[in-house]
Scaffold this motif. Structure first.
Motif, PDB file in Angstrom:
ATOM      1  N   GLN A   9      62.680  85.656  99.039  1.00  0.00           N
ATOM      2  CA  GLN A   9      62.123  86.391  97.912  1.00  0.00           C
ATOM      3  C   GLN A   9      60.595  86.363  97.954  1.00  0.00           C
ATOM      4  O   GLN A   9      59.987  85.370  98.343  1.00  0.00           O
ATOM      5  N   CYS A  10      60.010  87.471  97.534  1.00  0.00           N
ATOM      6  CA  CYS A  10      58.576  87.543  97.318  1.00  0.00           C
ATOM      7  C   CYS A  10      58.383  87.854  95.838  1.00  0.00           C
ATOM      8  O   CYS A  10      58.877  88.876  95.347  1.00  0.00           O
ATOM      9  N   CYS A  11      57.703  86.969  95.143  1.00  0.00           N
ATOM     10  CA  CYS A  11      57.534  87.116  93.700  1.00  0.00           C
ATOM     11  C   CYS A  11      56.066  87.375  93.375  1.00  0.00           C
ATOM     12  O   CYS A  11      55.165  86.864  94.042  1.00  0.00           O
ATOM     13  N   ASN A  12      55.833  88.164  92.332  1.00  0.00           N
ATOM     14  CA  ASN A  12      54.456  88.431  91.914  1.00  0.00           C
ATOM     15  C   ASN A  12      53.777  87.169  91.408  1.00  0.00           C
ATOM     16  O   ASN A  12      52.566  87.029  91.496  1.00  0.00           O
ATOM     17  N   SER A  13      54.566  86.259  90.852  1.00  0.00           N
ATOM     18  CA  SER A  13      54.032  85.012  90.317  1.00  0.00           C
ATOM     19  C   SER A  13      55.069  83.919  90.530  1.00  0.00           C
ATOM     20  O   SER A  13      56.268  84.176  90.446  1.00  0.00           O
ATOM     21  N   ILE A  14      54.595  82.718  90.803  1.00  0.00           N
ATOM     22  CA  ILE A  14      55.475  81.557  90.958  1.00  0.00           C
ATOM     23  C   ILE A  14      54.915  80.446  90.084  1.00  0.00           C
ATOM     24  O   ILE A  14      53.722  80.144  90.138  1.00  0.00           O
ATOM     25  N   CYS A  54      60.467  89.339  91.269  1.00  0.00           N
ATOM     26  CA  CYS A  54      60.772  89.059  92.673  1.00  0.00           C
ATOM     27  C   CYS A  54      61.520  90.205  93.329  1.00  0.00           C
ATOM     28  O   CYS A  54      62.255  90.939  92.679  1.00  0.00           O
ATOM     29  N   SER A  55      61.314  90.309  94.621  1.00  0.00           N
ATOM     30  CA  SER A  55      62.056  91.288  95.417  1.00  0.00           C
ATOM     31  C   SER A  55      62.375  90.654  96.768  1.00  0.00           C
ATOM     32  O   SER A  55      61.634  89.799  97.243  1.00  0.00           O
ATOM     33  N   PRO A  56      63.482  91.079  97.372  1.00  0.00           N
ATOM     34  CA  PRO A  56      63.835  90.531  98.688  1.00  0.00           C
ATOM     35  C   PRO A  56      62.801  90.916  99.731  1.00  0.00           C
ATOM     36  O   PRO A  56      62.232  92.001  99.699  1.00  0.00           O
ATOM     37  N   LEU A  57      62.563  90.019 100.629  1.00  0.00           N
ATOM     38  CA  LEU A  57      61.605  90.236 101.706  1.00  0.00           C
ATOM     39  C   LEU A  57      62.398  90.305 102.998  1.00  0.00           C
ATOM     40  O   LEU A  57      63.082  89.365 103.356  1.00  0.00           O
ATOM     41  N   SER A  58      62.308  91.440 103.713  1.00  0.00           N
ATOM     42  CA  SER A  58      63.088  91.557 104.946  1.00  0.00           C
ATOM     43  C   SER A  58      62.319  90.961 106.100  1.00  0.00           C
ATOM     44  O   SER A  58      62.452  89.802 106.412  1.00  0.00           O
ATOM     45  N   GLY A 112      56.345  97.510 108.285  1.00  0.00           N
ATOM     46  CA  GLY A 112      56.479  98.626 107.358  1.00  0.00           C
ATOM     47  C   GLY A 112      55.825  98.387 106.022  1.00  0.00           C
ATOM     48  O   GLY A 112      56.296  98.876 105.004  1.00  0.00           O
ATOM     49  N   GLY A 113      54.764  97.625 105.984  1.00  0.00           N
ATOM     50  CA  GLY A 113      54.077  97.378 104.724  1.00  0.00           C
ATOM     51  C   GLY A 113      54.768  96.356 103.855  1.00  0.00           C
ATOM     52  O   GLY A 113      54.403  96.139 102.721  1.00  0.00           O
ATOM     53  N   ASN A 114      55.814  95.735 104.360  1.00  0.00           N
ATOM     54  CA  ASN A 114      56.557  94.753 103.590  1.00  0.00           C
ATOM     55  C   ASN A 114      55.899  93.391 103.772  1.00  0.00           C
ATOM     56  O   ASN A 114      56.207  92.658 104.687  1.00  0.00           O
ATOM     57  N   SER A 115      54.949  93.065 102.901  1.00  0.00           N
ATOM     58  CA  SER A 115      54.261  91.788 103.004  1.00  0.00           C
ATOM     59  C   SER A 115      54.312  91.106 101.647  1.00  0.00           C
ATOM     60  O   SER A 115      54.650  91.706 100.645  1.00  0.00           O
ATOM     61  N   CYS A 116      53.956  89.848 101.650  1.00  0.00           N
ATOM     62  CA  CYS A 116      54.031  89.051 100.430  1.00  0.00           C
ATOM     63  C   CYS A 116      52.674  88.420 100.183  1.00  0.00           C
ATOM     64  O   CYS A 116      52.164  87.696 101.037  1.00  0.00           O
TER      65      CYS A 116
END
Length: 115
Positions: free
Chosen positions: A38-43, A75-79, A84-88
């Motif tokens: 998971q990648c969350c905006n805040s932890i 949060c959103s799943p992180l592949s 493809g711009g999918n970073s955390c």
């Protein structure tokens, strides 16, 4: 003619190096035993939650005192990291409770992704 042997050896080495197959497959996506990374905006630490997060958890029926570990917000799943711009922008986490449609994730632990 004394330079002929080193030249032949250099050509043979270059040919061999070009013929050795290399693995160009993408690395496998990071995995958690509890679901996707998971990648969350805040932890936030469960022992030190902000008042808005406590309110949100209360509205969701979560007993704040029962939470351990970290709490992820939005949060959103992180592949695959960096593809493809999918970073955390925060620390990727594995969470034990992801049943709130990404609004919050409970029981999170940070993971190290060395890609």
């Amino acid at each position: 003619m004394q330079f002929k042997a080193p030249i032949v050896a250099a050509i043979a080495f270059a040919t061999l190096a070009a013929a050795i197959p290399t693995d160009h497959t993408d690395p496998p996506p990071p995995q958690c035993s509890t679901g996707p990374v998971q990648c969350c905006n805040s932890i936030q630490d469960a022992a030190d939650l902000s008042d808005p997060v406590k309110l949100l958890l209360g509205l969701l029926g979560v007993v704040v005192g029962d939470i351990t570990g970290l709490v992820g917000i939005a949060c959103s799943p992180l592949s695959v990291v960096g593809v493809g711009g999918n970073s955390c922008s925060t620390q990727p986490v594995c969470c034990t409770e992801n049943s709130f449609s990404g609004l919050v994730a409970l029981g999170c632990s940070p993971i190290n992704i060395n890609l």
